[in-house]
Design an enzyme around this catalytic site. Structure first.
Site, short mmCIF file in Angstrom:
data_model
loop_
_atom_site.label_atom_id
_atom_site.label_comp_id
_atom_site.label_asym_id
_atom_site.label_seq_id
_atom_site.Cartn_x
_atom_site.Cartn_y
_atom_site.Cartn_z
N SER A 1 34.47 30.99 36.98
CA SER A 1 33.97 30.05 35.97
C SER A 1 32.85 29.18 36.57
O SER A 1 32.79 28.99 37.79
CB SER A 1 35.11 29.19 35.46
OG SER A 1 35.70 28.50 36.54
N GLU B 1 33.25 28.06 26.68
CA GLU B 1 33.57 29.47 26.90
C GLU B 1 35.05 29.64 26.58
O GLU B 1 35.91 29.21 27.35
CB GLU B 1 33.30 29.84 28.36
CG GLU B 1 33.55 31.31 28.63
CD GLU B 1 33.42 31.71 30.10
OE1 GLU B 1 33.65 30.87 30.99
OE2 GLU B 1 33.11 32.88 30.34
N LYS C 1 39.38 37.09 48.85
CA LYS C 1 40.40 36.21 48.26
C LYS C 1 40.40 36.52 46.77
O LYS C 1 39.62 35.97 46.01
CB LYS C 1 40.03 34.74 48.52
CG LYS C 1 41.18 33.75 48.51
CD LYS C 1 41.96 33.65 47.23
CE LYS C 1 41.28 32.97 46.08
NZ LYS C 1 42.00 33.16 44.80
N CYS D 1 33.28 38.71 31.22
CA CYS D 1 32.12 37.82 31.36
C CYS D 1 30.96 38.29 30.50
O CYS D 1 30.05 37.54 30.20
CB CYS D 1 31.69 37.75 32.81
SG CYS D 1 31.31 39.38 33.46
N GLU E 1 44.78 34.98 42.18
CA GLU E 1 46.23 34.94 42.38
C GLU E 1 46.99 35.41 41.14
O GLU E 1 48.20 35.58 41.16
CB GLU E 1 46.68 33.55 42.82
CG GLU E 1 46.43 32.42 41.82
CD GLU E 1 45.01 31.81 41.89
OE1 GLU E 1 44.04 32.58 42.08
OE2 GLU E 1 44.89 30.58 41.72
N ARG E 2 46.25 35.60 40.00
CA ARG E 2 46.93 36.05 38.78
C ARG E 2 47.26 37.55 38.83
O ARG E 2 48.25 37.99 38.29
CB ARG E 2 46.07 35.81 37.55
CG ARG E 2 45.44 34.46 37.49
CD ARG E 2 45.93 33.67 36.29
NE ARG E 2 45.44 32.32 36.35
CZ ARG E 2 46.00 31.34 37.07
NH1 ARG E 2 47.11 31.56 37.75
NH2 ARG E 2 45.48 30.14 37.11
N PHE F 1 40.19 36.73 37.79
CA PHE F 1 41.30 37.60 37.38
C PHE F 1 40.85 38.73 36.47
O PHE F 1 41.54 39.74 36.35
CB PHE F 1 42.37 36.75 36.65
CG PHE F 1 42.03 36.48 35.21
CD1 PHE F 1 42.33 37.40 34.21
CD2 PHE F 1 41.35 35.32 34.83
CE1 PHE F 1 41.99 37.16 32.89
CE2 PHE F 1 41.01 35.08 33.52
CZ PHE F 1 41.33 36.01 32.54
P1 NAD Z 1 38.23 30.78 37.97
O1 NAD Z 1 36.95 30.10 38.19
O2 NAD Z 1 39.40 29.98 37.49
O3 NAD Z 1 38.75 31.47 39.33
C1 NAD Z 1 37.90 32.27 40.11
C2 NAD Z 1 38.36 32.20 41.56
O4 NAD Z 1 38.26 30.85 42.01
C3 NAD Z 1 39.80 32.64 41.76
O5 NAD Z 1 39.87 33.39 42.95
C4 NAD Z 1 40.56 31.32 41.89
O6 NAD Z 1 41.68 31.42 42.75
C5 NAD Z 1 39.52 30.39 42.48
N1 NAD Z 1 39.70 29.00 42.02
C6 NAD Z 1 40.16 28.59 40.80
N2 NAD Z 1 40.17 27.25 40.75
C7 NAD Z 1 39.70 26.80 41.91
C8 NAD Z 1 39.46 25.49 42.46
N3 NAD Z 1 39.72 24.39 41.75
N4 NAD Z 1 38.95 25.39 43.70
C9 NAD Z 1 38.66 26.50 44.42
N5 NAD Z 1 38.88 27.76 43.96
C10 NAD Z 1 39.39 27.91 42.73
O7 NAD Z 1 37.96 32.02 36.99
P2 NAD Z 1 39.00 33.00 36.32
O8 NAD Z 1 39.74 32.28 35.25
O9 NAD Z 1 39.79 33.73 37.34
O10 NAD Z 1 37.99 34.07 35.66
C11 NAD Z 1 37.36 33.86 34.43
C12 NAD Z 1 36.00 33.24 34.60
O11 NAD Z 1 35.19 34.06 35.43
C13 NAD Z 1 35.22 33.13 33.29
O12 NAD Z 1 34.54 31.91 33.28
C14 NAD Z 1 34.25 34.30 33.34
O13 NAD Z 1 33.09 34.15 32.56
C15 NAD Z 1 33.93 34.31 34.80
N6 NAD Z 1 33.40 35.59 35.21
C16 NAD Z 1 32.05 35.69 35.41
C17 NAD Z 1 31.50 36.90 35.77
C18 NAD Z 1 30.02 37.03 35.98
O14 NAD Z 1 29.62 38.08 36.41
N7 NAD Z 1 29.21 36.02 35.75
C19 NAD Z 1 32.32 38.02 35.94
C20 NAD Z 1 33.69 37.89 35.73
C21 NAD Z 1 34.23 36.66 35.37
#
Ligand code: NAD
Length: 499
Positions: free
Chosen positions: A226, A382, A173, A281, A176-177, A149
């Site tokens: 994450s 984090e 994909k 991130c 969804e937020r 998100f």
């Molecule tokens: P998230 O992991 O909750 O979600 C990321 C994606 O995975 C979304 O599209 C979500 O719909 C999907 N998802 C969530 N839960 C899932 C599950 N149980 N099974 C399958 N798919 C699932 O992350 P977020 O809260 O949207 O974003 C924040 C996180 O992203 C932080 O940890 C941040 O550090 C990380 N991030 C990392 C980078 C990088 O370059 N390393 C860049 C941006 C964000």
């Protein structure tokens, strides 16, 4: 209430409409739209459109692809205001910050505008007598992106311009937020002349993700989010035989040496810790104060945290907006409470902040914890919110050791006037992206972005040369064109050698 649709084969699509999820305005706390959540059948239809489009897109000329990227880039410039407002309204970040992610994402499109240069293969004349060898790279097929998100336009732009310019088709994909930017981009691509089916958007949650990871017609998956989900995506998709790049979470340390310009370092740390409410991130979440830098740094940071203006993303002059959801807000408040209970000093406390007129918004004020140690949750987890933890180190070696013992390795920075210390730091830390007097060292588009350790599962960073490598595979052709009059020496049964 608006229902945010999928985008399949060049048009909005409602799919099976089996489930929807809420999209909030984080500044007011109100639900402002609902988004479709795809099931397997919906994912099938997007992948089928992308597969059909791949048949012709893989044979499109590089000139056509680059012209479309140029046109797309111009449309991103023209629509920057609308896009920034759209992102701010769903994510909560301030408009100027949303512009920043649009500009950094656009730079990837600019890189893709020159894709012919980076796709040049190699040629060897006369590798053996009468034999030439050449190599080139070809697209993989249908590629999928699953994105977080916190950068609803920039992170997808790390992926699809490179995938598409190298001849693949794409199914995104998004989170969804804050799903709307992905659809806006679809319309811009269509206006830029991208054929239907080359870029598709499938909204959804875990059900859609699982369908993507298992789908036999998807060749590669790019994930950013994450670490636990990155690991899950990596393992399940590689089990299904796909190429995967999976970028995870972070705990970025900024080290401040006693010889640093403290005012400058504190300005940089404040912006990097609290910008976008800490939901980046590459946000700095741990400041490592070395030696006598400690107390003066904490005092300066406390003063600057108090000067941060918190408000809705569209409020002129606001530095920092709300968290993305009520759950995220509560998680941040709990992190400060637990930090205090585990022995950290709460120097600045944002837990009680309210923004007049926006009492139900998901706001938390900037918070500063001092004397944080590696055994505390505030250090290990984090937090992904506006909380800066300060850890103390006696020497630069201790600071390097602290960073190297941390499971994450996304970004880190050092603030110093000592070039030797900075060079050593850059060479010795186990982190993928390093800043020297630069707090958020996000690489330019012509380098690649990716961390080490738990910040990147698998082995592929995104965009730049590594992105091109990820979305293509190598082919080597060895050719002999004998003269028509050539007489053969007969079959040779030894393994071919050169002469
Ligand atoms: P998230 O992991 O909750 O979600 C990321 C994606 O995975 C979304 O599209 C979500 O719909 C999907 N998802 C969530 N839960 C899932 C599950 N149980 N099974 C399958 N798919 C699932 O992350 P977020 O809260 O949207 O974003 C924040 C996180 O992203 C932080 O940890 C941040 O550090 C990380 N991030 C990392 C980078 C990088 O370059 N390393 C860049 C941006 C964000």
């Amino acid at each position: 209430m608006t229902t945010i649709q999928h985008w399949i084969n060049g048009a909005s699509a409602s799919g099976s409409m089996s489930r929807t999820g809420p999209v909030y305005n984080p500044a007011t706390g109100a639900e402002q739209a609902e988004v479709l959540l795809a099931n397997r059948a919906d994912v099938d239809s997007a992948v089928s459109a992308a597969s059909k489009a791949f048949a012709s897109w893989q044979d499109s000329s590089l000139t056509q692809r680059m012209r479309i990227m140029f046109a797309f880039r111009e449309l991103l410039v023209r629509h920057e205001d609308e896009l920034a407002k759209l992102i701010s309204a769903e994510h909560g970040k301030v408009i100027e910050d949303a512009r920043g992610e649009i500009v950094r994402g656009r730079e990837i499109v600019e890189y893709a505008c020159g894709i012919a240069e980076v796709l040049k293969g190699s040629f060897t004349d006369q590798a053996s007598r009468g034999i030439d060898v050449h190599s080139f790279r070809q697209p993989l097929g249908v590629c999928a992106g699953i994105t977080p998100f916190n950068f609803p336009i920039m992170v997808p732009l790390w992926m699809h311009p490179i995938a598409i310019a190298t001849g693949n088709t794409f199914v995104l994909k998004p989170s969804e937020r804050d799903p709307s930017a992905a659809n806006f981009v679809a319309e811009l691509y269509a206006e830029a002349g991208l054929p239907a089916g080359v870029y598709n958007v499938m909204h959804g949650d875990r059900e859609a993700v699982d369908a993507i990871l298992d789908h036999p017609d998807i060749a590669a998956v790019s994930f950013v989010g994450s670490t636990p989900i990155a690991r899950y995506v990596h393992d399940r998709a590689t089990d299904a035989g796909k190429r995967v790049q999976a970028l995870g979470g972070a705990k970025n340390h900024a080290v401040v040496l006693p010889d640093a310009d403290l005012e400058l370092a504190a300005d940089q740390l404040t912006a990097a810790a609290y910008g976008s409410a800490g939901q980046r991130c590459m946000a700095v979440s741990v400041g490592v104060a070395v030696g006598e830098a400690g107390d003066a740094l904490v005092d300066t940071l406390a003063r600057k945290a108090g000067e941060v203006t918190v408000g809705p993303g569209d409020q002129p002059g606001a530095d920092m907006g709300p968290l993305v959801t009520a759950e995220a807000r509560q998680r941040v408040i709990d992190a400060v409470t637990i930090g205090a209970a585990q022995g950290a000093s709460v120097v600045v406390d944002g837990r009680e902040l309210t923004v007049p007129g926006h009492e139900s918004g998901f706001f938390v004020g900037p918070s500063l914890l001092d004397n944080v140690t590696p055994d505390m949750d505030a250090y290990r987890q984090e937090i992904f919110g506006p909380v800066l933890s300060i850890a103390r180190a006696g020497t630069v070696d201790e600071a390097i050791e602290l960073i190297n013992n941390n499971p994450y390795g996304n970004g880190t920075a050092i603030f110093t006037g000592d070039g030797h210390a900075a060079r050593r730091f850059g060479r010795e830390v186990h982190v993928g992206m390093i800043g020297v007097n630069v707090p958020i060292p996000v690489p330019m588009s012509y380098y690649s972005f990716g961390g080490w350790k738990d910040s990147l599962i698998g082995d592929s960073p995104v965009h730049g040369p590594e992105g091109v490598r990820f979305y293509t595979r190598n082919k080597v052709v060895t050719s002999r064109w004998p003269q028509p009059s050539h007489t053969t020496a007969g079959a040779a049964f030894h393994f071919p050698t050169t002469s």
